[in-house]
Design an enzyme around this catalytic site. Structure first.
Site, PDB file in Angstrom:
ATOM      1  CD  GLU B  66      -1.796  -2.354   1.571  1.00  0.00           C
ATOM      2  OE1 GLU B  66      -0.620  -2.627   1.906  1.00  0.00           O
ATOM      3  OE2 GLU B  66      -2.721  -3.189   1.633  1.00  0.00           O
ATOM      4  CG  PHE B 128     -10.223 -10.152  10.654  1.00  0.00           C
ATOM      5  CD1 PHE B 128      -8.977 -10.529  11.151  1.00  0.00           C
ATOM      6  CD2 PHE B 128     -10.419 -10.141   9.286  1.00  0.00           C
ATOM      7  CE1 PHE B 128      -7.956 -10.887  10.279  1.00  0.00           C
ATOM      8  CE2 PHE B 128      -9.399 -10.506   8.416  1.00  0.00           C
ATOM      9  CZ  PHE B 128      -8.162 -10.884   8.906  1.00  0.00           C
ATOM     10  CD  GLN B 129      -7.694  -7.638   7.307  1.00  0.00           C
ATOM     11  OE1 GLN B 129      -8.565  -7.436   6.474  1.00  0.00           O
ATOM     12  NE2 GLN B 129      -6.480  -8.080   6.983  1.00  0.00           N
ATOM     13  CE  LYS B 178     -17.179  -7.216   2.704  1.00  0.00           C
ATOM     14  NZ  LYS B 178     -16.469  -8.457   3.032  1.00  0.00           N
ATOM     15  CG  MET B 487      21.570  13.119   4.704  1.00  0.00           C
ATOM     16  SD  MET B 487      22.742  14.345   4.090  1.00  0.00           S
ATOM     17  CE  MET B 487      21.821  15.062   2.725  1.00  0.00           C
TER      18      MET B 487
HETATM   19  C1  TPP Z   1      11.654   6.216   6.227  1.00  0.00           C
HETATM   20  C2  TPP Z   1      12.922   6.896   6.607  1.00  0.00           C
HETATM   21  N1  TPP Z   1      13.751   6.316   7.502  1.00  0.00           N
HETATM   22  C3  TPP Z   1      14.916   6.919   7.846  1.00  0.00           C
HETATM   23  C4  TPP Z   1      15.259   8.125   7.300  1.00  0.00           C
HETATM   24  C5  TPP Z   1      16.554   8.814   7.718  1.00  0.00           C
HETATM   25  N2  TPP Z   1      17.462   8.944   6.554  1.00  0.00           N
HETATM   26  C6  TPP Z   1      17.589  10.078   5.867  1.00  0.00           C
HETATM   27  S1  TPP Z   1      18.632   9.962   4.580  1.00  0.00           S
HETATM   28  C7  TPP Z   1      19.006   8.369   4.961  1.00  0.00           C
HETATM   29  C8  TPP Z   1      19.991   7.590   4.156  1.00  0.00           C
HETATM   30  C9  TPP Z   1      19.505   7.311   2.793  1.00  0.00           C
HETATM   31  O1  TPP Z   1      20.410   6.460   2.149  1.00  0.00           O
HETATM   32  P1  TPP Z   1      20.291   6.211   0.602  1.00  0.00           P
HETATM   33  O2  TPP Z   1      18.896   5.893   0.233  1.00  0.00           O
HETATM   34  O3  TPP Z   1      21.302   5.213   0.179  1.00  0.00           O
HETATM   35  O4  TPP Z   1      20.604   7.632  -0.031  1.00  0.00           O
HETATM   36  P2  TPP Z   1      21.986   8.464   0.063  1.00  0.00           P
HETATM   37  O5  TPP Z   1      21.879   9.399   1.212  1.00  0.00           O
HETATM   38  O6  TPP Z   1      23.078   7.488   0.228  1.00  0.00           O
HETATM   39  O7  TPP Z   1      22.030   9.187  -1.236  1.00  0.00           O
HETATM   40  C10 TPP Z   1      18.285   7.960   6.087  1.00  0.00           C
HETATM   41  C11 TPP Z   1      18.380   6.628   6.705  1.00  0.00           C
HETATM   42  C12 TPP Z   1      14.356   8.695   6.387  1.00  0.00           C
HETATM   43  N3  TPP Z   1      14.583   9.882   5.828  1.00  0.00           N
HETATM   44  N4  TPP Z   1      13.218   8.055   6.047  1.00  0.00           N
END
Ligand code: TPP
Lengths: 173, 575
Positions: B66, B128-129, B178, B487
Site C-alpha cells: 500500500e 478483524f482488521q 463494508k 546522508m
Molecule cells: C523512512 C525513513 N527512515 C529513515 C530516514 C533517515 N534517513 C535520511 S537519509 C538516509 C539515508 C539514505 O540512504 P540512501 O537511500 O542510500 O541515499 P543516500 O543518502 O546514500 O544518497 C536515512 C536513513 C528517512 N529519511 N526516512
C-alpha cells in the site's frame, strides 16, 4: 497570557477529537474547554481558555482552529464585554457544628448547598473564574474532599447580534 | 431528473439518478471527478469496491504494498496537479498508507484516499482488521470522513475532492464501512458543495498588494523566495512576468524548484541547508524578502535567530496559518499566488533601485558556485546528475528518494519548467522516490521519467518493480549507489566523530539481478568513463531500466548550513 476563545463547530462525531488533537499536537496550552449545544442542533459551541506566550501564539491558535473544516467561526472574546460563567461542585469536610458557618459563607457568593452527608456538605457555585476561585479559597480551611469545575463557558453581552456576525478572523485588519 | 450515463475508457458506467450500491456510487463519482487511474490494493473490507472496479473496468493499478500505491498517487498528483486517488482495505491496508498521507499533508499534495472499514455494526469491537483509521489519520489529513449512511456518500466524495484540490491542497481520507458500500441508495452527484467552515481566501486584499509593491520600490536589496505554492497554483507564468517586470533576484525552496526557470539570470539557485552560497547570502543580507508560497521550513531558514535579520518580510500564502507561524511577517498577503502575482504585475510598481545589489549577488554566484572535485577514477555523484541533465536535455520528470542523492539532484539538475521535479521535502520519506516515479509516468505518459534513488531508499519500496514489469512502464531507475545510508553517514562523519553506527552496508544485493528478476533491463557502472555511454543507452532503451551507478562512497553534500547555524555560516563553499 490567558485568552478566552469561542468557536462554533459542526456537531459531528469526532469534532471534539479533532480540536483536542490539534491543541495537543501543536503544543497549545489549554486551561479549559467546554462544549455544548446551541440554538441550532447541528452546531455546537466551544469555549476555550488558552495560555499563550504572545500575540503570534494567539494568532496561531485562532488560525489553526479556523483551518479545521468542521470549525465554522472562531473568535477571541477576551477583550469584549462578555458573560463568562463556570460551575463548580465542592465537597467540604463539615462536622454538624460547622454547617451553619459554611452556609453563611455561601450566602454572599450565592452558592448553595446541594447535598449534605454525615461528614460533608456539597456546595454548588456559578460565576466567573475569579469568584469561583475566591470561594474555593475560603472553603479550603475546612478541607476540600472533592472538587469538580466545568471550565468557562462564555458569550458576548447585550446586543442580540451573535458575536460571530462580524467578519471571519483575518490577519489583514 | 433523467438518468445520466458516464463513460470511462469508452465503457458505460451506471446511470445516475437512480438506486445503486455504495460501491457503485463510489466508482461513478470517481468517474465524474475525471479520475483516470486509481492506485490501490484490495482486501476484505473493500471487496465490494473491487468488484465494482472489475465490472466497470475503471483503470486500477495494483501496487505490491500500500505504501507503493499511496506514493504513486502522490507522484501522480504532484505532476498532474489533479487529485491522486488511492484505494486500500481496512486495518493494515489503511495503516500502510499513513506515511504517504503524512507526506502529502506536509507537502500539500491533493489526494483522495479511500479505505475500507469493518461493518458499522462491529465498529468499536476490535473486529478483524479493524483500526481507528479516522482517529489515526486525523493529524495527517487535511480532512477525513467516515461514511455512516450510504446516502451521504455522493456528498462526502464531492466534498473530499473539493477539499483536497482547493485552497492549500492536501490529502483527504474517506473511511468506507463494508455494509455502507453494499447498501443501496439514490445517487445524485449534481449537488453544490456547501462547507461553511471551509472558505479559502483566493483573492488577496488589494491594499496589501499595494503595500507590497511600495515595499519593493523602497527596497535596496530585495529577494523573492519561491515555494511549491507557486506550482500548486500554476502561477509560473505570472511569477516570470512579475520578476521580469521588477527585476528581483529569485531563490527557491527544495519543493519550489522549477516554478521559476533554473537557468534564468536572476535565479540564484536553491536556498537552505544545502542551497547555494549566493541564495543563502542573499537571504541573509536582503532588506526585503518576498515569500511566495513557501512555509519557512527549518531546513530552509536554518537557525531562526539568524534568519534574514535585515529583511522586511512579505509573505503570500493561501493558508493564513503559515503566515507568521515561524517568521514575523510585516506584509501578509492571504490568497492564491497566481492571483497575487497577477495583481502585482497589474499594479506595476516602480522597481527597486538595486543595481548594486544585483551586482553583489552576481559576484557571489561567480565566486562561489556549486562545486565538487572531479575525479577520473571514481564516479562523482554530482557528475552523474549533470550527465542525467545533459542526456535528458533537462526535459525529464525527475523523482528522487531522500538523502544525499536528493540534494545532488536538486543542486545539479536545472529545472527550467514546472512540475518536472518530484521529491519528498517536508517529511523526507525514504521509499518515496521509486513509486512516485510510477505515478509521475501515469501523469505524463509521453515524458521521460527518471527516478534518481539512493541504494537504501530504493530497497524500501523496490517491490513496485512489478508494476514496471507488468505494464512495461518505461521508468528509468538510476541508483546512486554509495553502499551506505549516505546522508546518515555524512552526519555521523561531521557530527559524531566518524562513528558510523548502522549506516554502512557490508553487503548489498545484486541490483542488476534484482531488476532482471522483474524482467527489467539492468546495468552496473563502476568506471566513470563508461557512465555517459551507459546512461545514453539506458535512457534510449524502450522500456523500464535500472542502472546501478557505483559512486564515490565518501562524498559529502556541500555546501552546508550545520544545524543551529545561520545562512551566513555556510560550510564547504568553493575554496
Ligand atoms: C523512512 C525513513 N527512515 C529513515 C530516514 C533517515 N534517513 C535520511 S537519509 C538516509 C539515508 C539514505 O540512504 P540512501 O537511500 O542510500 O541515499 P543516500 O543518502 O546514500 O544518497 C536515512 C536513513 C528517512 N529519511 N526516512
Amino acid at each position: 497570557m490567558k485568552r478566552t476563545i469561542i468557536a462554533t463547530v459542526n456537531n459531528t462525531s469526532g469534532v471534539m477529537n479533532r480540536i483536542t488533537g490539534l491543541f495537543a499536537r501543536r503544543h497549545f496550552n489549554i486551561e479549559s474547554i467546554t462544549v455544548g449545544m446551541t440554538e441550532n442542533p447541528s452546531v455546537s459551541r466551544m469555549t476555550f481558555v488558552v495560555n499563550v506566550d504572545n500575540q503570534r501564539g494567539l494568532d496561531q491558535v485562532i488560525k489553526q482552529l479556523n483551518k479545521q473544516v468542521d470549525v465554522l467561526k472562531v473568535r477571541d472574546i477576551t477583550d469584549d464585554a462578555i458573560v463568562a460563567r463556570e460551575l463548580a461542585l465542592i465537597k467540604v469536610v463539615a462536622a454538624p457544628q460547622h454547617r451553619g458557618e459554611i452556609s453563611s459563607l455561601a450566602e454572599p457568593f450565592r452558592a448553595s448547598i446541594v447535598d449534605v452527608g454525615r461528614e460533608s456538605v456539597t456546595l454548588q457555585i456559578t460565576g466567573d473564574q475569579q469568584k469561583v476561585e475566591a470561594f474555593i479559597d475560603l472553603l479550603k480551611p475546612y478541607g476540600i474532599k472533592e472538587l469538580a469545575r466545568t471550565g468557562i463557558t462564555a458569550f458576548k453581552r447585550g446586543t442580540n447580534k451573535s458575536v460571530f456576525e462580524s467578519p471571519k478572523y483575518s490577519i489583514i485588519n | 431528473m433523467s438518468p445520466k450515463v458516464t463513460e470511462v475508457d469508452g465503457r458505460e458506467l451506471k446511470v445516475e439518478n437512480q438506486e445503486m450500491t455504495g460501491s457503485s456510487m463510489l466508482i461513478q463519482a470517481l468517474a465524474r471527478e475525471n479520475v483516470d487511474v486509481i492506485f490501490g490494493y484490495p482486501g476484505g473490507a473493500i471487496l465490494p469496491t473491487y468488484d465494482e472496479i472489475y465490472r466497470t473496468g475503471i483503470r486500477h493499478i495494483l501496487a505490491r504494498h500500500e505504501q507503493g500505491a499511496v506514493h504513486a498517487a502522490e507522484g501522480y498528483a504532484r505532476v498532474s496537479g489533479k487529485a491522486g486517488v488511492c484505494v486500500v482495505t481496512s486495518g493494515p491496508g489503511a495503516t500502510n498508507v499513513v506515511t504517504g498521507l503524512a507526506d502529502a499533508m506536509i507537502d500539500s499534495l491533493p489526494m483522495v484516499v479511500i479505505t475500507g472499514q469493518v461493518a458499522t455494526s462491529v465498529i468499536g469491537t476490535d473486529a478483524f482488521q479493524e483500526a481507528d483509521v479516522v482517529g489515526v489519520t486525523m493529524p495527517v489529513t487535511k480532512h477525513n470522513f467516515q461514511v455512516r449512511e450510504v446516502e451521504e456518500l455522493p456528498r462526502v466524495i464531492k466534498e473530499a475532492f473539493h477539499i483536497a484540490t482547493t485552497g492549500r491542497p492536501g490529502p483527504v481520507l474517506i473511511d468506507l464501512p463494508k455494509d455502507v458500500s453494499v447498501a443501496s441508495g439514490f445517487f445524485n452527484y449534481d449537488q453544490d458543495v456547501d462547507l461553511p467552515g471551509y472558505q479559502p481566501t483566493v483573492v488577496p486584499n488589494k491594499l496589501q498588494i499595494k503595500k507590497l509593491a511600495e515595499a519593493v520600490t523602497k527596497a535596496k536589496k530585495p529577494v523573492l523566495l519561491v515555494g511549491a505554492g507557486v506550482l500548486h497554483s500554476k502561477a509560473s507564468k505570472e511569477l516570470l512576468d512579475y520578476v521580469e517586470q521588477q527585476q528581483i533576484p529569485v531563490t527557491s525552496t527544495l519543493l519550489g524548484l522549477g516554478a521559476f526557470p533554473g537557468s534564468h539570470k536572476l535565479h540564484l539557485g536553491m536556498a537552505g541547508m544545502h542551497g547555494t552560497y549566493t541564495a543563502n547570502m542573499a537571504l541573509h543580507e536582503a532588506d526585503l524578502l518576498i515569500n511566495v508560497g513557501a512555509r519557512f521550513d527549518d531546513r530552509l531558514t536554518g537557525n531562526l535567530k539568524h534568519f534574514a535579520p535585515e529583511a522586511v518580510v512579505a509573505h503570500i500564502d493561501i493558508d493564513p496559518a503559515e503566515i507568521g507561524k515561524n517568521v514575523e511577517t510585516a506584509i501578509p498577503v492571504v490568497g492564491d499566488a497566481k492571483e497575487a502575482l497577477r495583481m502585482l504585475v497589474e499594479v506595476d510598481g516602480r522597481p527597486s533601485a538595486c543595481d548594486e545589489w544585483k551586482e553583489q549577488v552576481q559576484q557571489w554566484a561567480a565566486e562561489y558556485p556549486l562545486w565538487y572535485n572531479e575525479d577520473d577514477t571514481t564516479l562523482k555523484p554530482q557528475r552523474l546528475v549533470e550527465m542525467i541533465y545533459e542526456e535528458t536535455g533537462g526535459e525529464a520528470v525527475v523523482t528522487t528518494d531522500v538523502g544525499q542523492h536528493q540534494m545532488w539532484a536538486a543542486q545539479f539538475y536545472k529545472f527550467d519548467k514546472p512540475n518536472r521535479w518530484v521529491t519528498s521535502g517536508g517529511l523526507g520519506t525514504m521509499g518515496f522516490g521509486f513509486p512516485s516515479a510510477i505515478g509521475a509516468q501515469f501523469a505524463e505518459p509521453d515524458k521521460q521519467v527518471v527516478a534518481v534513488l539512493g541504494d537504501a531508499g530504493f530497497q524500501m519500496t523496490a517491490q513496485e518493480m512489478s508494476i514496471l514489469q507488468e505494464l512495461n512502464l518505461p521508468v528509468k531507475i538510476i541508483l546512486v549507489n554509495n553502499a551506505s545510508l549516505g546522508m546518515v553517514r555524512q552526519w555521523q562523519q561531521l557530527f559524531y566523530e566518524e562513528r558510523y553506527s548502522n549506516s554502512l552496508f557490508p553487503i548489498q544485493p545484486d541490483f542488476v539481478k534484482m531488476a532482471e528478476a522483474y524482467n527489467i533491463k539492468g546495468w552496473k557502472v563502476e568506471n566513470p568513463n563508461d557512465m555517459q555511454q551507459t546512461l545514453k543507452e539506458a535512457l534510449d532503451y524502450n522500456g523500464p531500466v535500472l542502472v546501478d551507478c557505483r559512486v564515490a562512497k565518501e562524498e559529502n553534500v556541500y555546501p552546508m548550513i550545520a544545524p543551529g547555524s545561520g545562512h551566513h555560516e555556510m560550510e564547504g563553499i568553493k575554496p
